[in-house]
Motif scaffolding. Structure first.
Motif, PDB file in Angstrom:
ATOM      1  N   ARG A  38     -10.571   4.099   6.849  1.00 48.92           N
ATOM      2  CA  ARG A  38     -11.602   5.141   6.792  1.00 48.92           C
ATOM      3  C   ARG A  38     -11.183   6.300   5.884  1.00 48.92           C
ATOM      4  O   ARG A  38     -11.999   6.878   5.159  1.00 48.92           O
ATOM      5  N   THR A  39      -9.889   6.640   5.902  1.00 44.68           N
ATOM      6  CA  THR A  39      -9.412   7.731   5.049  1.00 44.68           C
ATOM      7  C   THR A  39      -9.498   7.350   3.576  1.00 44.68           C
ATOM      8  O   THR A  39      -9.832   8.174   2.711  1.00 44.68           O
ATOM      9  N   VAL A  40      -9.206   6.083   3.255  1.00 39.00           N
ATOM     10  CA  VAL A  40      -9.338   5.621   1.871  1.00 39.00           C
ATOM     11  C   VAL A  40     -10.788   5.701   1.415  1.00 39.00           C
ATOM     12  O   VAL A  40     -11.088   6.042   0.258  1.00 39.00           O
ATOM     13  N   GLU A  41     -11.735   5.407   2.307  1.00 42.28           N
ATOM     14  CA  GLU A  41     -13.154   5.531   1.967  1.00 42.28           C
ATOM     15  C   GLU A  41     -13.506   6.965   1.567  1.00 42.28           C
ATOM     16  O   GLU A  41     -14.259   7.197   0.606  1.00 42.28           O
ATOM     17  N   ARG A  58      -3.186  12.603   4.537  1.00 44.65           N
ATOM     18  CA  ARG A  58      -3.359  11.826   5.781  1.00 44.65           C
ATOM     19  C   ARG A  58      -2.963  10.355   5.557  1.00 44.65           C
ATOM     20  O   ARG A  58      -2.359   9.725   6.437  1.00 44.65           O
ATOM     21  N   ILE A  59      -3.321   9.818   4.403  1.00 49.46           N
ATOM     22  CA  ILE A  59      -2.971   8.427   4.130  1.00 49.46           C
ATOM     23  C   ILE A  59      -1.453   8.241   4.161  1.00 49.46           C
ATOM     24  O   ILE A  59      -0.928   7.274   4.730  1.00 49.46           O
ATOM     25  N   LYS A  60      -0.717   9.177   3.549  1.00 44.94           N
ATOM     26  CA  LYS A  60       0.745   9.077   3.551  1.00 44.94           C
ATOM     27  C   LYS A  60       1.293   9.182   4.973  1.00 44.94           C
ATOM     28  O   LYS A  60       2.216   8.450   5.345  1.00 44.94           O
ATOM     29  N   THR A  67       0.824  -1.208   0.000  1.00 44.25           N
ATOM     30  CA  THR A  67       0.000   0.000   0.000  1.00 44.25           C
ATOM     31  C   THR A  67       0.858   1.257   0.000  1.00 44.25           C
ATOM     32  O   THR A  67       0.638   2.180  -0.793  1.00 44.25           O
ATOM     33  N   ASN A  68       1.863   1.310   0.890  1.00 46.49           N
ATOM     34  CA  ASN A  68       2.628   2.551   1.072  1.00 46.49           C
ATOM     35  C   ASN A  68       3.653   2.810  -0.020  1.00 46.49           C
ATOM     36  O   ASN A  68       3.929   3.970  -0.348  1.00 46.49           O
ATOM     37  N   PHE A  69       4.217   1.742  -0.585  1.00 49.12           N
ATOM     38  CA  PHE A  69       5.299   1.954  -1.557  1.00 49.12           C
ATOM     39  C   PHE A  69       4.878   1.735  -3.014  1.00 49.12           C
ATOM     40  O   PHE A  69       5.616   2.093  -3.922  1.00 49.12           O
ATOM     41  N   VAL A  70       3.708   1.133  -3.225  1.00 48.36           N
ATOM     42  CA  VAL A  70       3.276   0.860  -4.600  1.00 48.36           C
ATOM     43  C   VAL A  70       1.942   1.529  -4.917  1.00 48.36           C
ATOM     44  O   VAL A  70       1.842   2.378  -5.816  1.00 48.36           O
TER      45      VAL A  70
END
Length: 527
Positions: free
Chosen positions: A233-236, A252-254, A150-153
């Motif tokens: 929740r942030t992805v939603e 926020r996701i990062k 998720t974080n790197f790709v």
């Protein structure tokens, strides 16, 4: 002038240094007589189908070796039979046969007959033990792998998509990420708790191991909150956001992703701390014959588990105490006892219940296997095994034709090379050279081991300047670490310095005969 009998390297009972040597013309007779005794005892159900090397050697010796014993030979046999052999007036084995009572013989035969291997595959218990470990590891890999992906790709790819594609991708991702990663994280935490509890960590929560375990659980819960809660929740929100709101949510996701990775780093550090100390759980650990009880207690306070122990060549209080605490998975030994104080109750109970696998051997064979380990070879030929049940039970032992002899068969056994060993010494100098007794084979154990930690009664600059006739030196090059621990073998006496603390050993035996009292004893010992 008759120089006396010539002694062979092969021994009937001994420490590998010809403690009891036998003349060549007596070997066949002794073995034959011993086999008759053992067969008779089995037929009368006095012995189990398989007996330990120590028991077999004792019976063979009593049956066939009638010459008087030397003081050194006497001490070696004393640990097998018990107090009656401490009286040197009984040094003639011909008389000893008439002095050992039927009750004493039954006790030795029944309680030292531990060589029937405990194969957990037979009753399926291995499935119950392996499945939680397998699921725990698999879940952890999936959880951490999801975070990396998720974080790197995925998140960097998301930033490069068109706005409509971003929202569509985020909505689809949100439907699967939270419902999958959240439960997986929860399962990993739950299995970690279950494995800790079943491993006995509740009895040592105040130890460094217990505190590290608690910290790992707390960090795991925080990880589940960040990944399955905040990130999901942030992805939603990204699935419906646009403009500045989308930019804020993406930021926020990062941020949450960095926090998640940092928590994973903390988790791995805690796991490594629990797993890889000086003596990681699951390691092959040698235990010196002069018992390093201070180190044993430190291991128990740390909450050590799944240890594969190696005796040199017999075990005693140290092994029995580790077994009582549930720290032992298997034991390479030729016997475990408490010398004249009797048998080792926790060892006997564990073998009968199948909670410890005994890898049975004889004293000479185990010592020769250690010598092979010290020499860097993978196996060694050994004498004196034919006619023993061990050849049937030890499927890892091989019989070949002697390539250098007259074509006779010879037994090959695998080398034993502990990953770690712990020993106690009499004194050490400032360079870390350790003085120990020649009565035991701790130096050989040290030479065979990859890393060694030692305790010593005292440290002084001139500790190794001169050695007594019954002392030997273990060079500092063999030792990874050394600590001064006066009385580090107590309650077992330290050679030439202190006697056994009989009252303390009897207190231990009284507790060891009852599992409930043993737990109370351990709690008090480790408090």
């Amino acid at each position: 002038m008759n120089a006396g009998p010539r002694y062979l390297e092969g021994t009937t009972v001994g420490s590998g240094r010809d403690i009891i040597g036998v003349r060549r013309d007596r070997i066949a007779l002794i073995i034959e007589q011993g086999k008759e005794v053992i067969t008779r005892a089995k037929n009368q159900k006095v012995l189990p189908d398989t007996i330990t090397g120590a028991t077999a050697a004792l019976l063979v010796t009593i049956a066939g070796y009638a010459e008087p014993l030397s003081e050194g030979q006497w001490r070696e046999l004393a640990g097998v039979v018990g107090g009656i052999m401490r009286d040197t007036t009984y040094a003639d084995l011909a008389r000893l046969r008439t002095l050992i009572t039927q009750e004493q013989f039954l006790n030795v035969a029944r309680n030292q007959g531990y060589s029937r291997f405990i194969r957990r595959l037979d009753d399926g218990r291995w499935v119950c033990e392996l499945t939680p470990k397998w699921l725990h590891v698999l879940g952890g890999i999936f959880w951490f792998g999801s975070s990396l992906m998720t974080n790197f790709v995925l998140v960097p790819i998301l930033a490069g998509l068109a706005p409509d594609s971003q929202r569509a991708w985020a909505a689809a991702f949100a439907k699967r990420y939270g419902p999958i990663v959240g439960p997986i994280g929860g399962l990993v935490i739950l299995l970690g708790i279950v494995r800790g509890i079943t491993g006995g960590v509740l009895g040592s929560l105040g130890s460094p191991y217990g505190l590290t375990w608690i910290a790992a659980i707390v960090v795991g819960v925080a990880l589940a909150g960040v990944g399955g809660g905040l990130i999901a929740r942030t992805v939603e929100k990204l699935g419906t956001a646009s403009g500045q709101l989308w930019d804020e949510s993406y930021g926020r996701i990062k941020t949450f992703g960095r926090v998640e990775l940092a928590l994973f780093a903390v988790t791995f550090t805690l796991m490594i701390t629990m797993r890889f100390g000086y003596f990681p759980d699951g390691c092959l650990l040698g235990v010196g014959r002069l018992p390093p009880m201070a180190l044993i207690r430190a291991l128990l306070r740390r909450g050590a588990r799944d240890l594969d122990l190696v005796s040199a060549p017999t075990g005693g209080l140290a092994e029995d105490l580790l077994i009582a605490a549930g720290a032992v998975r298997s034991l390479h030994t030729s016997g475990v006892d408490l010398a004249e104080f009797g048998l080792a109750p926790n060892f006997g109970r564990a073998v009968e219940e199948g909670s410890v696998r005994v890898i049975d051997s004889t004293c000479p064979v185990l010592l020769m296997a250690l010598q092979a380990g010290a020499s860097g070879v993978s196996f060694t030929p050994v004498p004196g095994v034919f006619g023993s049940d061990l050849l049937r039970e030890r499927t890892d032992w091989k019989v070949i034709e002697d390539p250098f002899g007259d074509g006779a068969e010879v037994v090959l056994v695998p080398a034993v090379a502990p990953e770690y060993s712990i020993v106690h010494g009499l004194r050490a100098d400032d360079e870390g050279n350790l003085v120990t007794t020649i009565e035991f084979d701790d130096r050989l154990l040290v030479q065979a081991s990859r890393q060694v930690v030692a305790t010593t009664e005292e440290r002084s600059a001139d500790a190794t300047r001169s050695l007594a006739a019954d002392e030997q030196l273990i060079p500092a090059a063999y030792l990874e670490a050394i600590a001064v621990a006066p009385g580090g073998s107590r309650p077992i006496g330290c050679h030439g310095r202190s006697r056994d603390d009989a009252a303390a050993i009897r207190e231990y035996l009284d507790a060891a005969r009852n599992p409930g009292r043993m737990r109370v004893y351990l709690d008090r010992l480790l408090a």
